[in-house]
Design a protein around this motif. Sequence first.
Motif, short mmCIF file in Angstrom:
data_model
loop_
_atom_site.label_atom_id
_atom_site.label_comp_id
_atom_site.label_asym_id
_atom_site.label_seq_id
_atom_site.Cartn_x
_atom_site.Cartn_y
_atom_site.Cartn_z
N PHE A 1 50.26 42.61 37.73
CA PHE A 1 49.78 43.78 37.01
C PHE A 1 50.19 43.73 35.55
N TRP A 2 51.45 43.37 35.32
CA TRP A 2 51.97 43.30 33.94
C TRP A 2 51.14 42.30 33.12
N ALA A 3 50.89 41.14 33.69
CA ALA A 3 50.15 40.11 32.96
C ALA A 3 48.79 40.62 32.51
N THR B 1 39.79 41.32 38.29
CA THR B 1 38.60 42.14 38.04
C THR B 1 38.74 43.05 36.82
N GLN B 2 39.96 43.50 36.54
CA GLN B 2 40.15 44.44 35.44
C GLN B 2 40.77 43.80 34.19
N GLY B 3 41.37 42.64 34.35
CA GLY B 3 41.96 41.97 33.19
C GLY B 3 40.91 41.56 32.18
N ARG B 4 41.36 41.23 30.97
CA ARG B 4 40.46 40.83 29.88
C ARG B 4 39.37 41.88 29.66
N LYS B 5 39.77 43.15 29.71
CA LYS B 5 38.86 44.27 29.46
C LYS B 5 37.63 44.21 30.38
N GLY B 6 37.90 43.84 31.62
CA GLY B 6 36.84 43.83 32.63
C GLY B 6 36.20 42.48 32.85
N ARG C 1 35.23 35.80 34.19
CA ARG C 1 36.03 34.94 35.07
C ARG C 1 35.16 34.01 35.91
N GLU C 2 34.12 34.53 36.51
CA GLU C 2 33.27 33.71 37.37
C GLU C 2 32.57 32.62 36.58
N THR D 1 50.58 42.25 46.86
CA THR D 1 50.27 41.13 45.99
C THR D 1 48.78 40.88 45.92
N ARG D 2 48.11 40.96 47.07
CA ARG D 2 46.67 40.72 47.08
C ARG D 2 45.94 41.71 46.19
N LEU D 3 46.33 42.98 46.26
CA LEU D 3 45.67 43.99 45.44
C LEU D 3 45.99 43.81 43.95
N ALA D 4 47.21 43.37 43.68
CA ALA D 4 47.57 43.12 42.29
C ALA D 4 46.77 41.94 41.72
#
Length: 543
Positions: free
Chosen positions: A312-314, A360-365, A489-490, A351-354
Amino acid sequence: MEIHMEEINFGTQHSRSFFLEKSEHLIAVRSQAGMDLTALLQCEKACVALRGSHLLAHVEDADVQVFKLPTESDLPRCKALLRELPQVRFAGRVLVDPETQEPVLYTENIFLKFIDPLTPTQCLVILKTLGLTIKQQVPYATNAFFVQHLDCRGTAVCSFTLALLEREDIEYCHPEILRLGQRRAIHDNQWHLKKTTVTYQVHVDASANVEAAHELTQGEGIVIAVIDDAFDIDHPEFSGVGKIVGAQNFDRRNAKQGPRPKNAAERHGTAAAGVACANGQTGASGVAPRASLMPLKLTKPLGARAEADAFFWAADQGADIISCSWGPTEGHWADPTDPRHTQVFPLAASTRLAIDYAATQGRKGKGCLIFFGAGNGNECVDNDGYSSHPRVIAVGACNDQNRRSAYSDYGKALWCCFPSGDQPHPDPKFRPATSIPQTRGIRTTDLSGKFANPEQAAYTESFSGTSSACPGAAGVAALVLAANPALDREAVRQILADGCDKIGHADDGPLGQYDQDGHSHYYGYGRLNALQAVHLALERKER
């Protein structure tokens, strides 16, 4: 908070400009010519102005020092105090790169080039009319000068030069911009980055084609978070403004020491981080030497709350890529009877949810790219809940002979492989059949300072396993994102697969063969080819 930007155009009137951000926490101080700036700033007034700050950069030939002020500092008051000193020529705001936050210095000098048809006399008349004083007429271009306007100070030089560029008789006009330079070289024995000759004149051509990719990108503006045991963030290969970002220690008992090692045993993270993004200044280059490093120290057992906190922090702190060279306990790679080979290790929901959140939410989506080492047990990666997570990129290891490393895990979840060390195996029936490795492993960073090994001098030649392959792959992803930051990401994940080289050998057996989709249980989609991946990223950018 409003962000103030300055526009600069290094091209002609209709060229694309770039923008620099006015930092709220950095201040630049320039002394009068010939004055010792360091000695000057020892006076009481300067000490008051700069209390609690630390020196970020010192450009000696320009008599300029850049300081980072404490968050609570009053920047206008600091500037006013320093400007009261008669030996101070300039004290003011610092421009920074909005992506990397690296300081970009400017001087009172302006580069100006008139159009070629003007005569020298016409140029001199225009300069006088504009109130510009010649500092140098340059010999490498027609009608070109470095000039100065006595009434143009500070960041006003940016708008002033843009206005001049609108004139039809001026071809180029911009402030003198100073960026701190660094040498970033791939060292001769870094065989995983380029075709090279190693000890005893052994030629190795089994790299991920990284050196060629560096002609196009070196990971600029990308943040790689490495979650591992500890990090020597004082190592020279991790130095420089903006290199270390978002550092955190998730070992709450020793949180105050930050991500640094507490003893010589905590050296794994330093080596992994070096493979990903070491500067390449003195002894070893990372795959993405201009990427920033987010070192996240995690020594808790697998599945602990702190593990999820780290992911989450990352994502929350701006990581683009997360590299994890760890996982469940494995069976011994050379012992097929070890019962741990068939052990299924499920992933804790926390961990899986993190991981899902970061992906999915990192890098502004757009989603963080998350890499895990596939494992070193010569067993099925599909049993590993970490590496087989559908939003994780599992990385295997291949050797200096273009084949799977003997210990590397395999399976459906394996996405790709990256060069690493290998182990010889005496049994000719062993798959894959391996010969004696030609190299000791991967050259990367090791502990420096009080924990340094005198024989290795802060570097190691023998980092290996998928622990090394994983951050290598993360570095390739950083090159791809630097070339085309708009990719999600994909898209990056697919580019990495499409850019792979299909390596292997006929005697690898069925698991080494590639299916109709281009996937192999031993190699995933193949060995990463950084240059091909970067080209694919640039092609998407041009569409």
